[in-house]
Enzyme design. Structure first.
Site, mmCIF file in Angstrom:
data_model
loop_
_atom_site.group_PDB
_atom_site.id
_atom_site.type_symbol
_atom_site.label_atom_id
_atom_site.label_comp_id
_atom_site.label_asym_id
_atom_site.label_seq_id
_atom_site.Cartn_x
_atom_site.Cartn_y
_atom_site.Cartn_z
ATOM 1 N N LYS A 3 19.732 6.698 -2.832
ATOM 2 C CA LYS A 3 19.290 5.780 -1.762
ATOM 3 C C LYS A 3 19.247 4.341 -2.298
ATOM 4 O O LYS A 3 19.650 3.395 -1.618
ATOM 5 C CB LYS A 3 17.910 6.226 -1.248
ATOM 6 C CG LYS A 3 17.359 5.340 -0.145
ATOM 7 C CD LYS A 3 15.968 5.773 0.305
ATOM 8 C CE LYS A 3 15.366 4.731 1.253
ATOM 9 N NZ LYS A 3 13.928 4.955 1.527
ATOM 10 N N ARG A 6 16.406 -1.836 1.177
ATOM 11 C CA ARG A 6 15.510 -2.343 0.117
ATOM 12 C C ARG A 6 16.315 -2.798 -1.095
ATOM 13 O O ARG A 6 15.980 -3.810 -1.725
ATOM 14 C CB ARG A 6 14.533 -1.209 -0.229
ATOM 15 C CG ARG A 6 13.442 -1.543 -1.223
ATOM 16 C CD ARG A 6 12.271 -0.575 -1.123
ATOM 17 N NE ARG A 6 11.618 -0.679 0.174
ATOM 18 C CZ ARG A 6 11.677 0.278 1.113
ATOM 19 N NH1 ARG A 6 12.307 1.409 0.881
ATOM 20 N NH2 ARG A 6 11.082 0.088 2.272
ATOM 21 N N ASP A 27 8.233 -6.475 4.311
ATOM 22 C CA ASP A 27 8.036 -5.914 5.645
ATOM 23 C C ASP A 27 9.351 -5.267 6.048
ATOM 24 O O ASP A 27 10.412 -5.903 5.967
ATOM 25 C CB ASP A 27 7.602 -6.980 6.653
ATOM 26 C CG ASP A 27 6.939 -6.340 7.866
ATOM 27 O OD1 ASP A 27 6.286 -5.278 7.701
ATOM 28 O OD2 ASP A 27 7.066 -6.871 8.975
ATOM 29 N N GLY A 82 0.822 -1.201 0.000
ATOM 30 C CA GLY A 82 0.000 0.000 0.000
ATOM 31 C C GLY A 82 0.857 1.252 0.000
ATOM 32 O O GLY A 82 0.337 2.362 0.120
ATOM 33 N N ASN A 83 2.174 1.077 -0.131
ATOM 34 C CA ASN A 83 3.098 2.205 0.001
ATOM 35 C C ASN A 83 3.717 2.555 -1.359
ATOM 36 O O ASN A 83 4.574 1.832 -1.866
ATOM 37 C CB ASN A 83 4.182 1.824 1.023
ATOM 38 C CG ASN A 83 5.121 2.958 1.323
ATOM 39 O OD1 ASN A 83 5.422 3.779 0.468
ATOM 40 N ND2 ASN A 83 5.601 2.991 2.558
ATOM 41 N N GLU A 91 -1.357 -8.736 8.538
ATOM 42 C CA GLU A 91 -0.012 -8.647 9.128
ATOM 43 C C GLU A 91 -0.018 -9.386 10.453
ATOM 44 O O GLU A 91 -0.502 -8.887 11.459
ATOM 45 C CB GLU A 91 0.402 -7.185 9.312
ATOM 46 C CG GLU A 91 0.657 -6.500 7.982
ATOM 47 C CD GLU A 91 1.786 -5.476 8.008
ATOM 48 O OE1 GLU A 91 2.403 -5.273 9.068
ATOM 49 O OE2 GLU A 91 2.035 -4.876 6.951
ATOM 50 N N HIS A 139 5.766 4.875 -2.201
ATOM 51 C CA HIS A 139 7.213 5.158 -2.175
ATOM 52 C C HIS A 139 8.005 3.869 -2.377
ATOM 53 O O HIS A 139 9.011 3.846 -3.079
ATOM 54 C CB HIS A 139 7.630 5.771 -0.832
ATOM 55 C CG HIS A 139 6.956 7.057 -0.529
ATOM 56 N ND1 HIS A 139 7.347 8.254 -1.081
ATOM 57 C CD2 HIS A 139 5.901 7.343 0.265
ATOM 58 C CE1 HIS A 139 6.566 9.210 -0.633
ATOM 59 N NE2 HIS A 139 5.680 8.690 0.188
ATOM 60 N N LYS A 140 7.549 2.810 -1.737
ATOM 61 C CA LYS A 140 8.225 1.519 -1.908
ATOM 62 C C LYS A 140 8.158 1.073 -3.368
ATOM 63 O O LYS A 140 9.122 0.518 -3.895
ATOM 64 C CB LYS A 140 7.544 0.443 -1.054
ATOM 65 C CG LYS A 140 7.792 0.512 0.429
ATOM 66 C CD LYS A 140 7.158 -0.733 1.044
ATOM 67 C CE LYS A 140 7.385 -0.876 2.518
ATOM 68 N NZ LYS A 140 6.788 -2.137 3.024
HETATM 69 P P1 ITT Z 1 3.093 -2.090 3.185
HETATM 70 O O1 ITT Z 1 3.093 -2.938 4.446
HETATM 71 O O2 ITT Z 1 1.746 -1.920 2.558
HETATM 72 O O3 ITT Z 1 4.126 -2.558 2.196
HETATM 73 P P2 ITT Z 1 4.019 0.021 4.986
HETATM 74 O O4 ITT Z 1 4.332 1.470 4.741
HETATM 75 O O5 ITT Z 1 3.037 -0.320 6.069
HETATM 76 O O6 ITT Z 1 3.562 -0.600 3.578
HETATM 77 P P3 ITT Z 1 6.121 -1.464 6.406
HETATM 78 O O7 ITT Z 1 5.186 -2.051 7.401
HETATM 79 O O8 ITT Z 1 7.093 -2.387 5.742
HETATM 80 O O9 ITT Z 1 5.373 -0.735 5.203
HETATM 81 O O10 ITT Z 1 6.978 -0.287 7.012
HETATM 82 C C1 ITT Z 1 7.032 0.002 8.379
HETATM 83 C C2 ITT Z 1 7.241 1.469 8.582
HETATM 84 O O11 ITT Z 1 8.579 1.810 8.242
HETATM 85 C C3 ITT Z 1 6.330 2.365 7.742
HETATM 86 O O12 ITT Z 1 5.960 3.492 8.519
HETATM 87 C C4 ITT Z 1 7.202 2.780 6.600
HETATM 88 O O13 ITT Z 1 6.796 4.020 6.069
HETATM 89 C C5 ITT Z 1 8.582 2.837 7.282
HETATM 90 N N1 ITT Z 1 9.615 2.562 6.289
HETATM 91 C C6 ITT Z 1 9.761 1.426 5.559
HETATM 92 N N2 ITT Z 1 10.766 1.538 4.701
HETATM 93 C C7 ITT Z 1 11.292 2.765 4.869
HETATM 94 C C8 ITT Z 1 12.330 3.480 4.251
HETATM 95 O O14 ITT Z 1 13.029 2.977 3.241
HETATM 96 N N3 ITT Z 1 12.593 4.717 4.671
HETATM 97 C C9 ITT Z 1 11.883 5.263 5.684
HETATM 98 N N4 ITT Z 1 10.873 4.679 6.300
HETATM 99 C C10 ITT Z 1 10.571 3.429 5.897
#
Ligand code: ITT
Length: 192
Positions: free
Chosen positions: A171, A177, A72, A16-17, A44, A19-20
């Site tokens: 990055k 990642r 994750d 759902g992200n 989750e 940016h990822k």
């Molecule tokens: P999905 O589970 O839908 O993939 P999410 O944003 O909930 O999306 P995570 O549970 O993997 O993803 O991420 C945990 C938290 O860490 C979440 O607030 C992210 O925004 C943050 N995060 C993950 N990767 C990051 C990165 O590369 N830089 C900064 N913050 C990050």
């Protein structure tokens, strides 16, 4: 050779992200894998990053009927006994970066790491997981307008700048990642 001709395989990323997705697209396209995106969600479960990624990948692959990856990720801060860790999402939404800085105000040891676990699964196989880690330090303030979530707090080892000051391509050269996706890509391409 044009980029499309180098693409050998494709995979669907369940997240759902956004940016990822953008980061993963940059990383995987360079490694010859094209990326589709589907935001269908998955439960989750309680557990470590590997447990969440394994369960999520298997759930989503069975539901979508095709091979998928999920990720994750989290920020693990040594002086906070590796908090927020698996609570990173909840902590980002509640106390946010300002809350983390407050918790760290008297802390001298600023060591932290970002961890990313990619879970891969097909509808008929057991899940595989791939871990990537990047070491660094938590800064004393939020810096930078790039990246997302914890990026303005995190200064990777060997750099003055935070991830928040780095453009995506930079990055992507050495992030958690990048490392997890690169491990996945090498394995995936060797699978025939
Ligand atoms: P999905 O589970 O839908 O993939 P999410 O944003 O909930 O999306 P995570 O549970 O993997 O993803 O991420 C945990 C938290 O860490 C979440 O607030 C992210 O925004 C943050 N995060 C993950 N990767 C990051 C990165 O590369 N830089 C900064 N913050 C990050």
């Amino acid at each position: 050779m044009p980029k499309e001709r180098q693409i050998q395989k494709s995979i669907t990323f369940i997240t759902g992200n956004q940016h990822k997705v953008l980061e993963a697209q940059g990383i995987l396209n360079n490694l010859g894998i094209s990326l589709e995106h589907a935001d269908i969600g998955y439960p989750e479960i309680q557990g470590n990053l590997e447990d969440v990624a394994r369960y999520g990948a298997q759930y989503a692959a069975r539901r979508l009927g095709k091979p998928v990856i999920v990720e994750d990720a989290g920020l693990f801060i040594k002086a906070l006994k590796w908090f927020p860790g698996t609570y990173s999402s909840y902590v980002q939404e509640t106390i946010g970066n300002k809350g983390i800085l407050k918790l760290m105000s008297d802390v001298v040891d600023r060591y932290a790491e970002f961890r990313s676990v990619i879970g891969f699964c097909t509808p008929k196989t057991e899940p595989e997981v791939f871990l990537g880690t990047v070491k660094g330090q938590i800064g004393y303030e939020e810096i930078g307008r790039f990246g997302f979530a914890y990026d303005p707090l995190f200064h990777p080892e060997g750099y003055e700048e935070s991830f928040g000051e780095m453009k995506r391509d930079e990055k992507n050269r050495f992030s958690h990642r990048r490392k997890s996706l690169e491990k996945f890509a090498l394995w995936y391409k060797s699978q025939g």
